[in-house]
Design an enzyme around this catalytic site. Structure first.
Site, PDB file in Angstrom:
ATOM      1  N   ARG A 162       6.513  13.375   1.782  1.00  0.00           N
ATOM      2  CA  ARG A 162       5.825  13.190   2.714  1.00  0.00           C
ATOM      3  C   ARG A 162       6.993  12.117   3.376  1.00  0.00           C
ATOM      4  O   ARG A 162       7.180  11.547   4.028  1.00  0.00           O
ATOM      5  CB  ARG A 162       5.309  11.972   1.718  1.00  0.00           C
ATOM      6  N   SER A 236      -2.821   6.759  -1.148  1.00  0.00           N
ATOM      7  CA  SER A 236      -1.593   6.443  -1.818  1.00  0.00           C
ATOM      8  C   SER A 236      -0.671   5.854  -0.971  1.00  0.00           C
ATOM      9  O   SER A 236      -0.467   5.616  -0.022  1.00  0.00           O
ATOM     10  CB  SER A 236      -0.721   7.784  -2.190  1.00  0.00           C
ATOM     11  N   GLU A 332       4.491   4.828   0.381  1.00  0.00           N
ATOM     12  CA  GLU A 332       4.137   5.343   1.802  1.00  0.00           C
ATOM     13  C   GLU A 332       3.992   5.241   2.803  1.00  0.00           C
ATOM     14  O   GLU A 332       4.175   6.585   3.659  1.00  0.00           O
ATOM     15  CB  GLU A 332       3.814   6.948   0.644  1.00  0.00           C
TER      16      GLU A 332
HETATM   17  P1  FAD Z   1      -1.467   7.635  11.668  1.00  0.00           P
HETATM   18  O1  FAD Z   1      -1.646   6.287  10.586  1.00  0.00           O
HETATM   19  O2  FAD Z   1      -2.535   6.830  12.725  1.00  0.00           O
HETATM   20  O3  FAD Z   1      -0.121   7.880  11.998  1.00  0.00           O
HETATM   21  C1  FAD Z   1       1.118   7.171  11.055  1.00  0.00           C
HETATM   22  C2  FAD Z   1       2.421   7.282  11.248  1.00  0.00           C
HETATM   23  O4  FAD Z   1       2.570   8.855  12.438  1.00  0.00           O
HETATM   24  C3  FAD Z   1       2.337   5.939  12.321  1.00  0.00           C
HETATM   25  O5  FAD Z   1       3.756   5.293  11.882  1.00  0.00           O
HETATM   26  C4  FAD Z   1       2.624   6.971  13.882  1.00  0.00           C
HETATM   27  O6  FAD Z   1       2.907   6.313  14.723  1.00  0.00           O
HETATM   28  C5  FAD Z   1       2.990   7.965  13.565  1.00  0.00           C
HETATM   29  N1  FAD Z   1       2.693   9.031  14.228  1.00  0.00           N
HETATM   30  C6  FAD Z   1       1.246   9.299  14.455  1.00  0.00           C
HETATM   31  N2  FAD Z   1       0.826  10.416  14.986  1.00  0.00           N
HETATM   32  C7  FAD Z   1       2.477  10.977  15.383  1.00  0.00           C
HETATM   33  C8  FAD Z   1       1.842  11.915  16.773  1.00  0.00           C
HETATM   34  N3  FAD Z   1       1.359  12.321  17.351  1.00  0.00           N
HETATM   35  N4  FAD Z   1       3.474  11.904  17.083  1.00  0.00           N
HETATM   36  C9  FAD Z   1       4.670  10.766  16.619  1.00  0.00           C
HETATM   37  N5  FAD Z   1       4.176   9.884  15.593  1.00  0.00           N
HETATM   38  C10 FAD Z   1       3.236   9.435  15.174  1.00  0.00           C
HETATM   39  N6  FAD Z   1      -2.012  12.022   2.646  1.00  0.00           N
HETATM   40  C11 FAD Z   1      -1.316  13.293   1.789  1.00  0.00           C
HETATM   41  O7  FAD Z   1      -0.550  13.275   2.783  1.00  0.00           O
HETATM   42  N7  FAD Z   1      -1.737  13.619   1.154  1.00  0.00           N
HETATM   43  C12 FAD Z   1      -3.111  13.050   0.222  1.00  0.00           C
HETATM   44  O8  FAD Z   1      -4.045  13.339  -0.460  1.00  0.00           O
HETATM   45  C13 FAD Z   1      -4.195  12.023   1.710  1.00  0.00           C
HETATM   46  N8  FAD Z   1      -4.525  11.634   1.292  1.00  0.00           N
HETATM   47  C14 FAD Z   1      -5.379  10.108   1.792  1.00  0.00           C
HETATM   48  C15 FAD Z   1      -6.440   9.308   0.877  1.00  0.00           C
HETATM   49  C16 FAD Z   1      -7.260   8.626   1.928  1.00  0.00           C
HETATM   50  C17 FAD Z   1      -9.045   7.719   1.025  1.00  0.00           C
HETATM   51  C18 FAD Z   1      -6.229   8.208   3.279  1.00  0.00           C
HETATM   52  C19 FAD Z   1      -7.435   7.152   3.752  1.00  0.00           C
HETATM   53  C20 FAD Z   1      -5.476   8.254   3.725  1.00  0.00           C
HETATM   54  C21 FAD Z   1      -4.504   9.600   2.707  1.00  0.00           C
HETATM   55  N9  FAD Z   1      -3.704  10.130   3.413  1.00  0.00           N
HETATM   56  C22 FAD Z   1      -2.750  11.149   2.745  1.00  0.00           C
HETATM   57  C23 FAD Z   1      -3.200   9.290   4.483  1.00  0.00           C
HETATM   58  C24 FAD Z   1      -2.740  10.053   5.777  1.00  0.00           C
HETATM   59  O9  FAD Z   1      -4.383  10.421   5.839  1.00  0.00           O
HETATM   60  C25 FAD Z   1      -1.810  10.785   5.988  1.00  0.00           C
HETATM   61  O10 FAD Z   1      -0.515  10.499   5.966  1.00  0.00           O
HETATM   62  C26 FAD Z   1      -2.718  11.616   7.800  1.00  0.00           C
HETATM   63  O11 FAD Z   1      -1.654  12.233   8.448  1.00  0.00           O
HETATM   64  C27 FAD Z   1      -2.676  10.004   8.667  1.00  0.00           C
HETATM   65  O12 FAD Z   1      -2.640  10.980   9.825  1.00  0.00           O
HETATM   66  P2  FAD Z   1      -2.859   9.721  10.920  1.00  0.00           P
HETATM   67  O13 FAD Z   1      -3.317  10.730  12.375  1.00  0.00           O
HETATM   68  O14 FAD Z   1      -4.191   9.026  10.640  1.00  0.00           O
HETATM   69  O15 FAD Z   1      -1.756   8.950  11.198  1.00  0.00           O
HETATM   70  N1  EPU Z   2      -2.929   7.883 -12.699  1.00  0.00           N
HETATM   71  C1  EPU Z   2      -2.604   6.547 -13.705  1.00  0.00           C
HETATM   72  N2  EPU Z   2      -4.010   5.961 -13.578  1.00  0.00           N
HETATM   73  C2  EPU Z   2      -4.395   5.679 -12.373  1.00  0.00           C
HETATM   74  C3  EPU Z   2      -4.335   6.947 -10.802  1.00  0.00           C
HETATM   75  C4  EPU Z   2      -3.066   8.747 -11.728  1.00  0.00           C
HETATM   76  O1  EPU Z   2      -2.925   6.626 -15.405  1.00  0.00           O
HETATM   77  O2  EPU Z   2      -5.213   4.429 -11.744  1.00  0.00           O
HETATM   78  C5  EPU Z   2      -1.991   8.808 -13.945  1.00  0.00           C
HETATM   79  C6  EPU Z   2      -2.973  10.625 -14.397  1.00  0.00           C
HETATM   80  O3  EPU Z   2      -1.736  10.107 -15.586  1.00  0.00           O
HETATM   81  C7  EPU Z   2      -3.286  11.706 -13.154  1.00  0.00           C
HETATM   82  C8  EPU Z   2      -2.250  11.183 -12.023  1.00  0.00           C
HETATM   83  O4  EPU Z   2      -1.388   9.625 -12.346  1.00  0.00           O
HETATM   84  O5  EPU Z   2      -2.905  12.548 -14.071  1.00  0.00           O
HETATM   85  C9  EPU Z   2      -2.083  11.969 -11.447  1.00  0.00           C
HETATM   86  O6  EPU Z   2      -3.448  11.489 -10.802  1.00  0.00           O
HETATM   87  P1  EPU Z   2      -3.681  11.954  -9.314  1.00  0.00           P
HETATM   88  O7  EPU Z   2      -3.974  13.337  -9.747  1.00  0.00           O
HETATM   89  O8  EPU Z   2      -5.195  10.757  -8.635  1.00  0.00           O
HETATM   90  O9  EPU Z   2      -2.759  12.392  -8.584  1.00  0.00           O
HETATM   91  P2  EPU Z   2      -1.519  10.965  -7.730  1.00  0.00           P
HETATM   92  O10 EPU Z   2       0.004  11.737  -8.445  1.00  0.00           O
HETATM   93  O11 EPU Z   2      -1.856   9.337  -8.035  1.00  0.00           O
HETATM   94  C10 EPU Z   2      -1.061  12.578  -5.735  1.00  0.00           C
HETATM   95  C11 EPU Z   2      -0.614  12.644  -4.175  1.00  0.00           C
HETATM   96  C12 EPU Z   2      -2.380  12.109  -3.182  1.00  0.00           C
HETATM   97  C13 EPU Z   2      -2.667  14.013  -3.200  1.00  0.00           C
HETATM   98  C14 EPU Z   2      -2.881  13.696  -4.906  1.00  0.00           C
HETATM   99  C15 EPU Z   2      -3.748  15.377  -4.953  1.00  0.00           C
HETATM  100  C16 EPU Z   2       1.500  10.987  -3.408  1.00  0.00           C
HETATM  101  C17 EPU Z   2       1.766   9.970  -2.723  1.00  0.00           C
HETATM  102  N3  EPU Z   2      -0.840  10.478  -4.242  1.00  0.00           N
HETATM  103  O12 EPU Z   2      -1.422  11.144  -5.991  1.00  0.00           O
HETATM  104  O13 EPU Z   2      -2.247  11.953  -2.393  1.00  0.00           O
HETATM  105  O14 EPU Z   2      -3.997  13.548  -2.828  1.00  0.00           O
HETATM  106  O15 EPU Z   2      -2.054  13.555  -5.821  1.00  0.00           O
HETATM  107  O16 EPU Z   2      -2.315  16.153  -5.008  1.00  0.00           O
HETATM  108  O17 EPU Z   2       1.782  11.898  -3.840  1.00  0.00           O
HETATM  109  C18 EPU Z   2      -1.695  10.096  -0.418  1.00  0.00           C
HETATM  110  O18 EPU Z   2      -0.388  10.284  -0.363  1.00  0.00           O
HETATM  111  O19 EPU Z   2      -2.062   9.123   0.713  1.00  0.00           O
HETATM  112  C19 EPU Z   2      -2.241  11.305  -1.272  1.00  0.00           C
HETATM  113  C20 EPU Z   2      -3.661  10.370  -1.488  1.00  0.00           C
END
Ligand code: FAD
Ligand code: EPU
Length: 339
Positions: A162, A236, A332
């Site tokens: 990240r 997250s 994060e």
């Molecule tokens: P924004 O929130 O608009 O911006 C994030 C940051 O980047 C800000 O500081 C902004 O100023 C900067 N920025 C944005 N665009 C640019 C650009 N073009 N140039 C320079 N700076 C820029 N992330 C994961 O990695 N894995 C996941 O599984 C995941 N699951 C998610 C699930 C949910 C339900 C939600 C709500 C979020 C999740 N995220 C996850 C986080 C998020 O979706 C990602 O980080 C995504 O890439 C953010 O994109 P955005 O366009 O919304 O960024």
């Molecule tokens: N767990 C718990 N309790 C909870 C949540 C999780 O015990 O309430 C434990 C479980 O044992 C589970 C483990 O945590 O097996 C991992 O949970 P999960 O598979 O849901 O993944 P995560 O580690 O919580 C990460 C990323 C996610 C990404 C998923 C799948 C980070 C910070 N988060 O979540 O990314 O989608 O793995 O790869 O690395 C994001 O970055 O916003 C994001 C959602």
């Protein structure tokens, strides 16, 4: 190009925080971006993609620039790969679906991640065993003070978990305008994340395909992550922290059920969701700020929470995890404002 004043950002961040931007404008091409950058000299500014990885803790006193740079094109190909360039303002999940429809493999595990293409390398987004760095080729970023574009290759971005140079040494200096991905013509399926295999079996999939993997990931994600259209959140809130193997062994003595995964350098990555749940926060709610009932790593806004309230809750979580496990959680989500 229209510049709006005192503009509510509530519909522009997935936490649904009702912060205001003193000025707000969307840019659709490089000329509009250059014009906005000239206007923002000396005042605070914020580049906005989908607003899905930020917590607005106060109003933005300067200019919010919403990225609407569009376009997806194949720039080249060889026997094994296609090189696909996408505008930074393209919706990420729509881009993934476009790749699947064209049989370009590599991003299917990253289905349903909210936000835009431009933030994907910024955050090195990751899920289900794949990170952007695995499919990244290069990007173009516009230097805000020098008023000129730069090209970044894989090594230049210094990707980590990240992390990238755009969150570290070049923070606030560049606007990412397009990203080129290196995608496979013949898929190399990644089902290393256990839950994917389980889901594929449940779905009755006989022949593996990138579409089947995408569908499996969509099912898994939908079952545990809150949909921002229903409950405000930014995924997250914290990173999964890494600790030395020796510290992990100590914690395991005390907490035999602790969840950890081995990193390539031998250290252990802990599941922050588990740590937070063990501290009793899962499902917690105070006012409209809370901790998701199905995933303790996700902080939520049930409606009208202020960014500061979500931040204060995150601070209480950091303190309690530190007290119980001696482990420091790192946020994060990008905190926007002075907190
Ligand atoms: P924004 O929130 O608009 O911006 C994030 C940051 O980047 C800000 O500081 C902004 O100023 C900067 N920025 C944005 N665009 C640019 C650009 N073009 N140039 C320079 N700076 C820029 N992330 C994961 O990695 N894995 C996941 O599984 C995941 N699951 C998610 C699930 C949910 C339900 C939600 C709500 C979020 C999740 N995220 C996850 C986080 C998020 O979706 C990602 O980080 C995504 O890439 C953010 O994109 P955005 O366009 O919304 O960024
Ligand atoms: N767990 C718990 N309790 C909870 C949540 C999780 O015990 O309430 C434990 C479980 O044992 C589970 C483990 O945590 O097996 C991992 O949970 P999960 O598979 O849901 O993944 P995560 O580690 O919580 C990460 C990323 C996610 C990404 C998923 C799948 C980070 C910070 N988060 O979540 O990314 O989608 O793995 O790869 O690395 C994001 O970055 O916003 C994001 C959602």
């Amino acid at each position: 190009m229209q510049i709006q004043q005192n503009f509510s950002l509530k519909n522009y961040n997935t936490f649904g925080i009702d912060a205001k931007a003193a000025r707000f404008a969307a840019f659709h091409n490089m000329d509009e971006l250059a014009e906005l950058i000239s206007l923002s000299t000396g005042i605070p500014f914020l580049i906005l993609g989908g607003g899905s990885n930020m917590l607005l803790t106060q109003d933005v006193t300067g200019l919010v620039m919403k990225n609407e740079l569009k376009g997806i094109e194949k720039v080249s190909e060889d026997g094994e790969y296609v090189y696909i360039r996408a505008g930074a303002g393209e919706n990420w999940h729509a881009f993934v679906l476009h790749c699947i429809a064209n049989n370009w493999a590599g991003v299917e595990n990253l289905s349903l991640i909210p936000g835009c293409v431009g933030a994907s390398p910024m955050q090195n987004i990751g899920a289900y065993g794949v990170e952007i760095k695995d499919v990244f080729h290069s990007l173009t970023a516009y230097h805000i003070n020098e008023h000129r574009p730069y090209n970044f290759n894989l090594a230049d971005c210094e990707f980590g978990y990240r992390e990238s140079v755009f969150k570290r040494k070049y923070k606030g200096q560049f606007v990412i305008t397009d990203v080129t991905y290196r995608l496979r013509k013949h898929p190399a399926f990644n089902t290393s994340y256990g839950a994917i295999e389980e889901e594929l079996t449940k779905m009755g999939v006989k022949e593996l395909s990138i579409r089947a993997i995408s569908d499996a990931v969509i099912h898994i994600r939908s079952s545990k992550l809150p949909d921002p259209a229903q409950i405000g959140n930014a995924g997250s809130f914290f990173k999964n922290p890494s600790i030395p193997a020796s510290k992990f062994a100590e914690l395991q003595q005390q907490f035999p059920a602790i969840v950890g995964y081995k990193n390539s350098d031998g250290s252990m990555k802990l599941a922050a969701g588990w740590l937070i749940e063990q501290c009793g926060w899962k499902g917690f709610r105070e006012g409209d700020a809370g901790v998701h009932a199905k995933q303790a790593l996700v902080l939520v806004n049930y409606g009208n929470a202020k960014g500061e309230e979500i931040y204060n809750l995150s601070e209480r979580i950091v303190i309690s995890v530190k007290e119980k496990f001696g482990v420091e959680l790192e946020r994060e989500v990008n905190i926007i404002g002075s907190l």
